[in-house]
Design an enzyme around this catalytic site. Structure first.
Site, PDB file in Angstrom:
ATOM      1  CB  THR A   1      -0.934   0.000   1.224  1.00  0.00           C
ATOM      2  OG1 THR A   1      -1.843  -1.094   1.111  1.00  0.00           O
ATOM      3  CG2 THR A   1      -1.725   1.289   1.331  1.00  0.00           C
TER       4      THR A   1
ATOM      5  CE1 TYR B   1      -4.097  -0.136  -1.129  1.00  0.00           C
ATOM      6  CE2 TYR B   1      -5.970   0.803   0.046  1.00  0.00           C
ATOM      7  CZ  TYR B   1      -4.843   0.010   0.028  1.00  0.00           C
ATOM      8  OH  TYR B   1      -4.457  -0.652   1.166  1.00  0.00           O
TER       9      TYR B   1
ATOM     10  CB  THR C   1       0.096  -3.396   6.416  1.00  0.00           C
ATOM     11  OG1 THR C   1      -1.146  -3.374   5.700  1.00  0.00           O
ATOM     12  CG2 THR C   1       0.748  -2.030   6.358  1.00  0.00           C
ATOM     13  CG  ASP C   2      -2.866  -7.498   3.811  1.00  0.00           C
ATOM     14  OD1 ASP C   2      -3.229  -6.607   4.608  1.00  0.00           O
ATOM     15  OD2 ASP C   2      -3.516  -7.788   2.789  1.00  0.00           O
TER      16      ASP C   2
ATOM     17  CB  SER D   1       2.471  -7.811   1.743  1.00  0.00           C
ATOM     18  OG  SER D   1       1.340  -7.563   2.546  1.00  0.00           O
TER      19      SER D   1
ATOM     20  CE  LYS E   1      -3.528  -4.573   8.151  1.00  0.00           C
ATOM     21  NZ  LYS E   1      -3.511  -4.633   6.676  1.00  0.00           N
TER      22      LYS E   1
ATOM     23  CD  GLU F   1      -7.263 -26.729  27.710  1.00  0.00           C
ATOM     24  OE1 GLU F   1      -8.061 -27.600  27.303  1.00  0.00           O
ATOM     25  OE2 GLU F   1      -7.400 -26.127  28.794  1.00  0.00           O
TER      26      GLU F   1
END
Length: 360
Positions: free
Chosen positions: A43, A57, A123-124, A90, A196, A317
């Site tokens: 981005t 975009y 950023t992903d 990304s 993120k 667990e």
């Protein structure tokens, strides 16, 4: 006459003695750090149809020279050069991209005239690339990943100030030895812990469990803490001769989960599986036989949690000792996958792999 000659000679010598150190001091003061920007797209390099387009975009359109040109203030904090390594969104980042990027970073940082690296990134998956590099970069010089939540054409685009701060940080002596860093929204986060957390807001990157490392304010980096986990030059991982990474995938836990995806990954030849379980990495009853079968076929099983925070308790667990499973500590599933891939380049012994998860 002799006295005057001696006086003149003394003046010349004194001037020479004073001149040389002063010149050297001035050079030391004016010499800027050399920061290389490696651009990969995202981005921060995106463009929109209008100045108000912040969704819908197109990512990865502006090249590295355009990014640098858009922030002339960079010249005040470092000598900046740039390389276009990739030009992708990304979410399309692959293991092969990571290996190429890591090798280039290590090559550059081995050069005496390179003081730091900034990587522009979508950023992903920025947090994943950052953690991968945190484990394989072989230098204490700063490596800073940066991105943006708004495209370059948007009103109040965050890319330019983020890039300025990232270059400032990469040129900062305070960043040396801190591991790979993520710098957006005036904040400094460590690669291991940051994630993120929001789809669209500019404060999306957070180290929810353990906190950020510091801030950028007034064109200066301020650090308040550092990660205690080993990174960069102190890891055992080396990608210099790797052309591929072992196949590892993530299986997500949820109500009514079935082993279909797990079985498909194992049938495809996966060497490891991250099970992002509910709560403290819980295993649904219907998943246990398939997980046991996968382990019997040689796949390493790592229990992680889908919650996003907290320590994954070993033998909590599930009886991990009996099942011969590994637990992810505080790593989220996507970062556990990265560590397991690198661990599998060294060993398939679960005890040794568990040691790595406690270490990194």
């Amino acid at each position: 006459m002799i006295q005057r000659s001696l006086t003149q000679l003394f003046a010349v010598l004194l001037g020479f003695m004073l001149f040389v150190p002063a010149s050297q001091a001035q050079t030391a003061q004016t010499k800027q750090a050399h920061v290389v920007i490696l651009a990969t797209g995202g981005t921060i390099a995106g463009t929109g149809a209008t100045s108000t387009t912040t969704v819908g975009y197109t990512a990865a359109k502006v090249g590295v020279e355009g990014l640098i040109k858009a922030v002339p203030e960079l010249s005040k904090v470092a000598r900046v050069t740039g390389e276009q390594v990739f030009q992708i969104a990304s979410e399309s980042m692959t293991n092969e991209h990571w290996l190429t990027l890591a090798k280039r970073v290590n090559t550059l940082l081995a050069q005496a005239d390179v003081d730091g690296i900034v990587i522009t990134h979508g950023t992903d998956t920025l947090e994943e690339t950052a953690y991968f590099l945190n484990l394989v970069v072989k230098s204490r010089k700063p490596v800073v990943l940066v991105g943006a939540m708004r495209p370059s054409t948007a009103i109040s685009a965050d890319g330019p100030i983020n890039l300025y701060n990232a270059v400032l940080l990469a040129a900062s002596p305070e960043a040396v030895g801190k591991g790979v860093l993520v710098c957006l929204n005036d904040q400094i986060n460590g690669a291991r812990d940051v994630t993120k957390t929001n789809t669209a807001t500019m404060d999306t990157f957070k180290s929810t469990d353990l906190g950020l490392l510091g801030y950028i304010q007034g064109s200066k980096a301020y650090f308040y803490r550092a990660s205690t986990r080993k990174h960069t030059v102190d890891t055992e991982f080396d990608v210099s001769n790797l052309s591929a990474l072992p196949a590892v995938d993530i299986v997500y836990g949820y109500a009514n989960v079935t082993p279909v995806a797990l079985n498909a990954f194992v049938a495809a030849g996966d060497k490891g599986i991250i099970h992002a379980g509910t709560g403290d990495g819980s295993l649904a009853a219907q998943m246990v036989p398939a997980l046991k079968a996968a382990r019997a076929k040689g796949a390493i099983i790592v229990r992680a949690s889908r919650t996003g925070t907290g320590i994954l308790a070993r033998n909590g667990e599930a009886n991990d000792d009996e099942l011969d499973f590994v637990v992810a500590d505080t790593l989220n599933a996507q970062k556990a996958r990265i560590l397991l891939m690198l661990a599998l380049t060294k060993t398939s012994n679960t005890k040794d792999i568990q040691r790595m998860f406690w270490t990194y």
